[in-house]
Design an enzyme around this catalytic site. Structure first.
Site, PDB file in Angstrom:
ATOM      1  CG  ASP A  36      -2.160   0.876   1.016  1.00  0.00           C
ATOM      2  OD1 ASP A  36      -3.239   0.317   0.723  1.00  0.00           O
ATOM      3  OD2 ASP A  36      -2.052   2.118   1.118  1.00  0.00           O
ATOM      4  CE1 TYR A 155     -11.907   3.214  -9.944  1.00  0.00           C
ATOM      5  CE2 TYR A 155     -14.261   3.476 -10.328  1.00  0.00           C
ATOM      6  CZ  TYR A 155     -13.210   2.791  -9.746  1.00  0.00           C
ATOM      7  OH  TYR A 155     -13.468   1.694  -8.958  1.00  0.00           O
ATOM      8  CE  LYS A 159     -10.925  -0.014 -10.984  1.00  0.00           C
ATOM      9  NZ  LYS A 159      -9.965  -0.954 -10.379  1.00  0.00           N
TER      10      LYS A 159
HETATM   11  C1  AKB Z   1     -16.560   4.612  -6.881  1.00  0.00           C
HETATM   12  O1  AKB Z   1     -17.612   5.132  -6.474  1.00  0.00           O
HETATM   13  O2  AKB Z   1     -15.722   5.197  -7.564  1.00  0.00           O
HETATM   14  C2  AKB Z   1     -16.339   3.149  -6.570  1.00  0.00           C
HETATM   15  C3  AKB Z   1     -16.875   2.274  -7.643  1.00  0.00           C
HETATM   16  C4  AKB Z   1     -18.337   2.152  -7.844  1.00  0.00           C
HETATM   17  O3  AKB Z   1     -16.115   1.675  -8.346  1.00  0.00           O
HETATM   18  N1  AKB Z   1     -16.927   2.814  -5.310  1.00  0.00           N
END
Ligand code: AKB
Length: 340
Positions: A36, A155, A159
């Site tokens: 971490d 994000y 992903k």
């Molecule tokens: C976020 O809210 O970014 C995370 C997810 C849903 O991947 N908890």
């Protein structure tokens, strides 16, 4: 053959999933190496064969771990989440994409020296989806893995690309000389929002549910940043950890894909608040939607179709929403905050 100690690497070990997963892996007898960016939590340290404070962007540090340990599995949990990623998109890209690539490279190096494929577990997210507008969201219903893949956050893009990198390393990257296998066996779950009694997440957009609960348990007021009527899929942490373990140990031949939806319940923020108030009648909860975060949750599906996970590796959540509160969250947060 190598004389290094076989071990399981967990990145992001201090995070929401990491906390519970390290415990579960250690209880099953695994030699856990916990990594971490912050000092590993005191409660987790004794459960680990080794701990490392470091940045997943530091490939030299990862290689040094690979010299010491023969990684049979990697649980790559470290990530910068959706809300934070919108404030620092380039940093999110570095951590979430370059960091993932570094871990995949480490898995390849481990597999090349041991001659055995490394199982690589990657928590993806409902953020990989991107639904254009509320009308489409209502029409979409329970979204399947191959629908609406136009994420609207950095994000989510990261992903989705991480899933593609995993597919590439599993099916197209050069084979191990030893037995003609590919070096990485990548398996991914698109997690819904997760709710833990032990940790409060930070930087995510589904965080409002755990934040409401923990604020109520601490006796603090909480203003929820999304609208009362917005609905998202959620899951209790014990089911999330069971799922990641079930996918990690499923026979390869039973897996028809490299990425799976899972879900357990899909309350509106208002329904979630009503349950918090039922168990904590003095809770002071209000709704004060934030434009950016509301737009993010509106681009995610209201629910997911997890029939592939149920069919291929027997996914079946033990906790529905009420049981999550009565048997897991409420006893857990009472313990955590010393409430009689
Ligand atoms: C976020 O809210 O970014 C995370 C997810 C849903 O991947 N908890």
């Amino acid at each position: 053959m190598t004389s290094r100690k076989p071990a399981v690497l967990v990145t992001g070990a201090n995070g929401e999933i990491g906390h519970s997963l390290v415990r579960r892996l250690a209880a099953g007898g695994a030699n856990v190496v916990a990594l971490d960016v912050r000092e590993i939590d005191a409660a987790c340290k004794p459960l680990c064969s080794a701990t490392q404070v470091g940045d997943i962007l530091d490939f030299g540090m990862l290689q040094r771990l690979g010299v010491e340990f023969e990684f049979t599995s990697v649980f790559h949990l470290a990530a910068l989440l959706s809300t934070r990623g919108e404030f620092q998109p380039e940093l999110a890209h570095r951590v979430n994409v370059e960091g993932t690539l570094n871990l995949l490279r480490l898995a390849v190096e481990s597999a090349s020296s041991s001659g055995k494929a490394v199982t690589f577990l990657f928590p993806s997210s409902i953020a990989a989806y991107g639904i254009a507008d509320p009308k489409q969201r209502a029409a979409a219903g329970r979204v399947r893995e191959d629908e609406h893949l136009a994420p609207q956050t950095m994000y989510g893009c990261n992903k989705l690309y991480g899933e593609h990198l995993g597919r590439y390393y599993t099916h197209h990257y050069r084979r191990l000389a030893a037995d003609q296998q590919h070096p990485v066996d990548f398996r991914s779950i698109r997690f819904p929002g997760l709710i833990s009694a032990d940790t409060v997440p930070s930087g995510g957009t589904s965080d409002y549910a755990p934040e409401m609960l923990h604020a109520a348990a601490r006796g603090e007021p909480y203003a929820c940043y999304v609208r009362e009527d917005i609905r998202l899929p959620f899951m209790a942490m014990p089911d999330a950890v069971d799922a990641i373990m079930a996918l990690a140990t499923a026979p390869r031949a039973s897996l028809s894909t490299h990425v799976y939806n899972i879900g357990a319940f899909a309350p509106s923020a208002g329904e979630f608040a009503a349950l918090v108030r039922e168990f904590f009648p003095k809770a002071e909860l209000s709704f004060s939607p934030d434009v950016l975060r509301q737009a993010i949750v509106e681009s995610w599906p209201a629910d997911v179709d997890d029939s592939r996970a149920r069919r291929d590796w027997g996914f079946k959540p033990a906790y529905d929403l009420r049981r999550t509160f009565s048997e897991y969250l409420v006893p857990g947060v009472r313990r955590r905050y010393g409430i009689a």
